[in-house]
Scaffold this motif. Structure first.
Motif, PDB file in Angstrom:
ATOM      1  N   ALA A 139       0.843  -1.186   0.000  1.00 51.32           N
ATOM      2  CA  ALA A 139       0.000   0.000   0.000  1.00 51.32           C
ATOM      3  C   ALA A 139       0.877   1.234   0.000  1.00 51.32           C
ATOM      4  CB  ALA A 139      -0.897  -0.007   1.233  1.00 51.32           C
ATOM      5  N   SER A 140       0.266   2.378  -0.200  1.00 48.13           N
ATOM      6  CA  SER A 140       1.017   3.629  -0.137  1.00 48.13           C
ATOM      7  C   SER A 140       1.601   3.808   1.248  1.00 48.13           C
ATOM      8  CB  SER A 140       0.093   4.803  -0.451  1.00 48.13           C
ATOM      9  OG  SER A 140       0.755   6.017  -0.286  1.00 48.13           O
ATOM     10  N   ALA A 141       2.879   4.155   1.285  1.00 52.66           N
ATOM     11  CA  ALA A 141       3.578   4.226   2.571  1.00 52.66           C
ATOM     12  C   ALA A 141       3.306   5.546   3.270  1.00 52.66           C
ATOM     13  CB  ALA A 141       5.081   4.041   2.356  1.00 52.66           C
ATOM     14  N   THR A 142       2.066   5.708   3.707  1.00 55.35           N
ATOM     15  CA  THR A 142       1.707   6.953   4.381  1.00 55.35           C
ATOM     16  C   THR A 142       1.082   6.725   5.738  1.00 55.35           C
ATOM     17  OG1 THR A 142      -0.440   6.941   3.243  1.00 55.35           O
ATOM     18  CG2 THR A 142       1.336   8.167   2.194  1.00 55.35           C
ATOM     19  N   GLY A 143       0.800   5.465   6.093  1.00 56.70           N
ATOM     20  CA  GLY A 143       0.134   5.175   7.359  1.00 56.70           C
ATOM     21  C   GLY A 143       1.074   5.259   8.534  1.00 56.70           C
ATOM     22  N   ALA A 144       0.501   5.146   9.726  1.00 55.35           N
ATOM     23  CA  ALA A 144       1.309   5.187  10.946  1.00 55.35           C
ATOM     24  C   ALA A 144       2.287   4.029  10.943  1.00 55.35           C
ATOM     25  CB  ALA A 144       0.386   5.088  12.163  1.00 55.35           C
ATOM     26  N   GLY A 145       3.536   4.332  11.217  1.00 56.85           N
ATOM     27  CA  GLY A 145       4.554   3.293  11.260  1.00 56.85           C
ATOM     28  C   GLY A 145       5.070   2.895   9.902  1.00 56.85           C
ATOM     29  N   ALA A 146       4.563   3.520   8.832  1.00 60.03           N
ATOM     30  CA  ALA A 146       5.006   3.160   7.488  1.00 60.03           C
ATOM     31  C   ALA A 146       6.431   3.649   7.257  1.00 60.03           C
ATOM     32  CB  ALA A 146       4.067   3.763   6.444  1.00 60.03           C
ATOM     33  N   TYR A 147       7.073   3.013   6.310  1.00 58.65           N
ATOM     34  CA  TYR A 147       8.464   3.335   6.019  1.00 58.65           C
ATOM     35  C   TYR A 147       8.564   4.615   5.198  1.00 58.65           C
ATOM     36  CZ  TYR A 147      13.118   3.066   4.135  1.00 58.65           C
ATOM     37  OH  TYR A 147      14.405   3.358   3.776  1.00 58.65           O
ATOM     38  N   VAL A 148       9.377   5.523   5.621  1.00 56.83           N
ATOM     39  CA  VAL A 148       9.614   6.771   4.896  1.00 56.83           C
ATOM     40  C   VAL A 148      11.086   6.819   4.514  1.00 56.83           C
ATOM     41  CG1 VAL A 148       9.545   9.282   4.959  1.00 56.83           C
ATOM     42  CG2 VAL A 148       7.812   7.955   6.171  1.00 56.83           C
ATOM     43  N   PRO A 149      11.417   6.769   3.210  1.00 56.78           N
ATOM     44  CA  PRO A 149      12.814   6.734   2.786  1.00 56.78           C
ATOM     45  C   PRO A 149      13.581   7.996   3.186  1.00 56.78           C
ATOM     46  CG  PRO A 149      11.338   6.093   1.003  1.00 56.78           C
ATOM     47  CD  PRO A 149      10.486   6.672   2.088  1.00 56.78           C
ATOM     48  N   ASN A 150      14.874   7.850   3.304  1.00 59.40           N
ATOM     49  CA  ASN A 150      15.771   8.971   3.543  1.00 59.40           C
ATOM     50  C   ASN A 150      16.729   9.066   2.362  1.00 59.40           C
ATOM     51  OD1 ASN A 150      14.799   9.575   6.157  1.00 59.40           O
ATOM     52  ND2 ASN A 150      15.954   7.868   6.978  1.00 59.40           N
ATOM     53  N   PRO A 151      16.751  10.185   1.636  1.00 61.09           N
ATOM     54  CA  PRO A 151      17.667  10.298   0.499  1.00 61.09           C
ATOM     55  C   PRO A 151      19.106  10.006   0.888  1.00 61.09           C
ATOM     56  CG  PRO A 151      16.118  12.125   0.534  1.00 61.09           C
ATOM     57  CD  PRO A 151      15.935  11.391   1.831  1.00 61.09           C
ATOM     58  N   GLN A 152      19.751   9.153   0.121  1.00 56.93           N
ATOM     59  CA  GLN A 152      21.115   8.760   0.443  1.00 56.93           C
ATOM     60  C   GLN A 152      22.143   9.456  -0.437  1.00 56.93           C
ATOM     61  OE1 GLN A 152      21.724   4.606   1.045  1.00 56.93           O
ATOM     62  NE2 GLN A 152      19.956   4.397   2.358  1.00 56.93           N
ATOM     63  N   TYR A 153      21.674  10.264  -1.380  1.00 64.23           N
ATOM     64  CA  TYR A 153      22.607  10.949  -2.265  1.00 64.23           C
ATOM     65  C   TYR A 153      22.205  12.411  -2.445  1.00 64.23           C
ATOM     66  CZ  TYR A 153      24.509   6.409  -3.505  1.00 64.23           C
ATOM     67  OH  TYR A 153      25.099   5.178  -3.445  1.00 64.23           O
ATOM     68  N   THR A 154      23.227  13.240  -2.650  1.00 64.27           N
ATOM     69  CA  THR A 154      23.047  14.620  -3.071  1.00 64.27           C
ATOM     70  C   THR A 154      23.601  14.731  -4.484  1.00 64.27           C
ATOM     71  OG1 THR A 154      23.283  15.465  -0.818  1.00 64.27           O
ATOM     72  CG2 THR A 154      23.640  17.017  -2.614  1.00 64.27           C
ATOM     73  N   VAL A 155      22.851  15.354  -5.369  1.00 64.57           N
ATOM     74  CA  VAL A 155      23.273  15.464  -6.764  1.00 64.57           C
ATOM     75  C   VAL A 155      23.669  16.910  -7.053  1.00 64.57           C
ATOM     76  CG1 VAL A 155      22.664  15.026  -9.168  1.00 64.57           C
ATOM     77  CG2 VAL A 155      21.612  13.666  -7.351  1.00 64.57           C
ATOM     78  N   ILE A 156      24.841  17.095  -7.639  1.00 62.92           N
ATOM     79  CA  ILE A 156      25.256  18.407  -8.101  1.00 62.92           C
ATOM     80  C   ILE A 156      25.558  18.302  -9.589  1.00 62.92           C
ATOM     81  CG2 ILE A 156      26.151  19.182  -5.872  1.00 62.92           C
ATOM     82  CD1 ILE A 156      28.961  18.492  -6.813  1.00 62.92           C
ATOM     83  N   SER A 157      25.379  19.388 -10.309  1.00 64.61           N
ATOM     84  CA  SER A 157      25.660  19.370 -11.741  1.00 64.61           C
ATOM     85  C   SER A 157      26.194  20.717 -12.165  1.00 64.61           C
ATOM     86  CB  SER A 157      24.391  19.027 -12.534  1.00 64.61           C
ATOM     87  OG  SER A 157      23.405  20.026 -12.365  1.00 64.61           O
ATOM     88  N   GLY A 158      26.917  20.703 -13.257  1.00 61.23           N
ATOM     89  CA  GLY A 158      27.471  21.939 -13.784  1.00 61.23           C
ATOM     90  C   GLY A 158      28.437  21.654 -14.908  1.00 61.23           C
ATOM     91  N   THR A 159      29.040  22.692 -15.431  1.00 60.24           N
ATOM     92  CA  THR A 159      30.032  22.532 -16.490  1.00 60.24           C
ATOM     93  C   THR A 159      31.412  22.367 -15.859  1.00 60.24           C
ATOM     94  OG1 THR A 159      30.255  24.930 -16.649  1.00 60.24           O
ATOM     95  CG2 THR A 159      28.686  23.865 -18.140  1.00 60.24           C
ATOM     96  N   VAL A 160      32.273  21.618 -16.549  1.00 65.36           N
ATOM     97  CA  VAL A 160      33.573  21.282 -15.963  1.00 65.36           C
ATOM     98  C   VAL A 160      34.721  21.712 -16.870  1.00 65.36           C
ATOM     99  CG1 VAL A 160      32.685  19.345 -14.605  1.00 65.36           C
ATOM    100  CG2 VAL A 160      33.456  18.948 -16.954  1.00 65.36           C
ATOM    101  N   ALA A 161      35.873  21.842 -16.234  1.00 62.60           N
ATOM    102  CA  ALA A 161      37.107  22.152 -16.955  1.00 62.60           C
ATOM    103  C   ALA A 161      38.245  21.410 -16.270  1.00 62.60           C
ATOM    104  CB  ALA A 161      37.372  23.657 -16.965  1.00 62.60           C
ATOM    105  N   HIS A 162      39.123  20.798 -17.068  1.00 63.48           N
ATOM    106  CA  HIS A 162      40.248  20.049 -16.519  1.00 63.48           C
ATOM    107  C   HIS A 162      41.259  20.998 -15.883  1.00 63.48           C
ATOM    108  CE1 HIS A 162      39.442  15.955 -18.111  1.00 63.48           C
ATOM    109  NE2 HIS A 162      38.788  16.618 -19.064  1.00 63.48           N
TER     110      HIS A 162
END
Length: 325
Positions: free
Chosen positions: A25-48
């Motif tokens: 079922a949708s994980a919104t009930g009491a005691g349901a599992y709520v994920p925790n983001p394990q990654y942060t994403v960054i983006s941009g242009t790069v130069a060596h």
């Protein structure tokens, strides 16, 4: 308002809905599992840079923020094909996406220096970049009105849910091992390409790093390696916060360990006769090989009605299993 069975069936078939084969079922009930983001994403242009690093400039709405990205030992993949790319072939001025894990170290220097877990390069303009993440929950799928069609619904650590049907392209990272949608277990790191319908068209599966997984379904039931082990009523949240306490014996035995009681050292968990860890009730210090590199746990071992409990994340780490939150 009541609907006829025929109307409901027609609506389901028309919408081509999918039904989880496991309770999901949708994980919104009491005691349901709520994920925790394990990654942060960054983006941009790069130069060596001359020292071998990549200078990333990322526009965040604030003044441009720079990072130095180190690429030694980093997985670098083409954003379209998923094939490995050599760092030297990354073009100056091109856009790069970098995934930083919870354990990724970042220096306090300016600009900050970081070694990401994954880099995606060769990103076309306006391209829908695939998502790199960890699966925290997976449920079997059966297509309504479509014979012999099955798949997996996967929930990632940021809470996004995707359907991976059996016709999706699923392949391993850097090996020729055969993998299918059935290998998309909690704790699996994946790179997922999503089509216009929001379903996974291609998935790269990275090596599994755990002995198994501990997870909750939408009703708060505890699962070990996709098998139900405990109902919500047998779990504990004694401190009124997010910490979930689970029964040590039920979880460990379901994962293939043996559990016994020692008068002096308390709960004793073994793997094939070899000691894994021991812990006494009312203490937050475990002893044994699994606890050799750890200080105190996030909470003490509890005992109630003859059943001993540990915080789910602590027990998962001691057993070498995955628990996402």
């Amino acid at each position: 308002m009541k609907f006829s069975v025929k109307l409901i069936a027609a609506a389901l078939c028309a919408a081509m809905l999918c039904v989880p084969a496991l309770a999901a079922a949708s994980a919104t009930g009491a005691g349901a599992y709520v994920p925790n983001p394990q990654y942060t994403v960054i983006s941009g242009t790069v130069a060596h840079q001359k020292d071998g690093g990549l200078l990333m400039s990322t526009s965040t709405g604030e003044p441009t923020e720079d990072y130095i990205l180190w690429t030694e030992g980093v997985m670098i993949l083409d954003a379209v094909s998923g094939e490995p790319v050599d760092a030297k072939s990354i073009k100056d001025g091109s856009t790069v996406y970098a995934w930083l894990g919870a354990q990724t170290a970042m220096t306090m220097s300016l600009p900050p220096q970081v070694t990401p877990e994954l880099l995606l390069v060769n990103v076309p303009a306006d391209y829908k970049v695939p998502q790199y993440d960890v699966i925290v929950r997976s449920d079997g799928l059966t297509g309504l009105g479509i014979p012999n069609r099955s798949g997996m619904s996967v929930t990632l650590s940021d809470g996004m849910v995707y359907q991976v049907w059996q016709n999706a392209q699923v392949k391993p990272y850097l090996t020729r091992n055969r993998v299918t949608y059935q290998d998309l277990l909690p704790g699996t790191r994946v790179l997922v390409w999503i089509d216009d319908k929001g379903q996974a068209s291609k998935v790269i599966v990275f090596p599994y790093e755990y002995k198994g997984s501990i997870s909750l379904d939408g009703y708060g039931r505890l699962y070990v390696n996709s098998g139900a082990v405990a109902e919500p009523s047998t779990l504990r949240r004694p401190y009124g916060d997010e910490r979930l306490y689970v029964p040590i014996r039920a979880v460990a035995e379901a994962a293939g360990y043996s559990v016994s009681w020692d008068k002096e050292f308390g709960v004793t968990v073994k793997d094939g006769g070899e000691m894994v860890f021991q812990i006494c009730p009312d203490t937050d210090l475990a002893h044994g090989p699994a606890a050799a590199d750890r200080q105190s746990l996030s909470g003490p071992c509890l005992i109630a009605n003859g059943i001993t409990y540990l915080e789910a994340g602590d027990l998962a780490r001691l057993l070498g299993m995955f628990y996402g939150g």
